[in-house]
Design an enzyme around this catalytic site. Structure first.
Site, short mmCIF file in Angstrom:
data_model
loop_
_atom_site.label_atom_id
_atom_site.label_comp_id
_atom_site.label_asym_id
_atom_site.label_seq_id
_atom_site.Cartn_x
_atom_site.Cartn_y
_atom_site.Cartn_z
N CYS A 66 0.83 -1.21 0.00
CA CYS A 66 0.00 0.00 0.00
C CYS A 66 0.86 1.25 0.00
CB CYS A 66 -0.92 0.02 1.21
SG CYS A 66 -2.23 -1.16 1.08
N CYS A 118 -0.46 10.13 7.31
CA CYS A 118 0.78 9.70 7.98
C CYS A 118 0.64 9.82 9.50
CB CYS A 118 1.97 10.53 7.50
SG CYS A 118 2.30 10.30 5.75
#
Ligand code: FES
Length: 278
Positions: A35, A105
């Site tokens: 991913c 993130c």
């Protein structure tokens, strides 16, 4: 080019606590290489469930490295109960902010920490993958999307993509994401623009998706019959592979290539994909 704060740049260029704790008391993992982002967090837990040390290994961009680095600094000295309250917003704030397209993130940091705490407490090792997969490209469920919308007050499909990656490739899931936003917020579904419906796929997104589909679906299917496949190259929409094992010299290999490999990549990645064998 992303606009990074000084803090992000500092943590990216000189990341703190990189590496592995060999005798870690807890390990948290999130994401996968296929991913494009993956983070492994190691914790050493002392008396009173206090985090004595934290280290990380990550495969990701500057924001992923900076988020992981600052997270380890934040949680050292905290008890597990205190650490459990750290959110992705705290991580992003500690960095002076992240580009909106990179908020996922900070989410990855929060999820790795939650996973490590569960691991220490002997709870389910991975977040329950319950729910229905909404974004097939990134394997994101409605549960994860709902949580991101609720916790971060998201109002648009683009924001959901920034926080979860859902919707960041082919765009087929945009309508569904808009419905979820409407359900969570109790309002009308945000409009899905034409560009939202079919965002052009970047080369990196195409590569990640092709790799993921081959690794997670096609290889296991071929291996059941003693075959295998290796991804050799991706040039635009042309994917070059090499068949292995029982597939080599098999009279049906051409059918396998077209009916299994190419068809599946057309369905899941992009209609324009063609597959050739070397
Ligand atoms: S299904 Fe969500 S981006 Fe493709």
């Amino acid at each position: 080019m992303w606009e990074y704060t000084e803090k992000v740049t500092e943590h990216f260029l000189n990341p703190k606590n990189v590496g592995k704790i060999e005798d870690a008391d807890a390990v948290g993992e999130v994401g996968s290489l296929s991913c494009g982002d993956a983070l492994r967090l190691f914790l050493k837990i002392g008396e009173g469930e206090r985090i004595e040390d934290a280290k990380f290994q990550t495969f990701g961009c500057a924001s992923a490295i900076a988020s992981s680095s600052v997270l380890t600094e934040m949680i050292k000295g905290m008890t597990l109960d205190e650490a459990a309250k750290v959110t992705n917003k705290d991580i992003a704030e500690k960095l002076g902010g992240l580009p909106k397209e990179k908020m996922h993130c900070s989410v990855m940091g929060q999820e790795a920490l939650e996973d490590a705490i569960r691991n220490y407490r002997g709870e389910e090792a991975a977040p329950a993958p319950e729910g229905e997969i909404v974004c097939k490209c990134f394997g994101v469920t409605d549960v994860l999307i709902r949580r991101a919308v609720e916790e971060n007050n998201l109002t648009t499909v683009e924001e959901v993509t920034n926080y979860t990656k859902a919707g960041g490739a082919c765009g087929d899931c945009h309508e569904k994401i808009a419905q979820i936003i409407a359900e969570v917020r109790g309002c009308a579904a945000p409009e899905v623009s034409k560009s939202d419906e079919k965002a052009p796929m970047t080369n990196i997104q195409r590569m990640q998706l092709v790799t993921k589909i081959i690794d997670n679906e096609i290889r296991p299917a071929l291996k059941k019959d003693g075959g295998d496949i290796e991804l050799i190259d991706i040039n635009g929409t042309e994917v070059t592979v090499s068949l292995r094992g029982a597939c080599v010299g098999c009279p049906s290999s051409h059918i396998t290539l077209k009916n299994l490999v190419e068809r599946r990549l057309k369905e899941t990645v992009e209609e324009a994909i063609t597959v050739k064998e070397v």
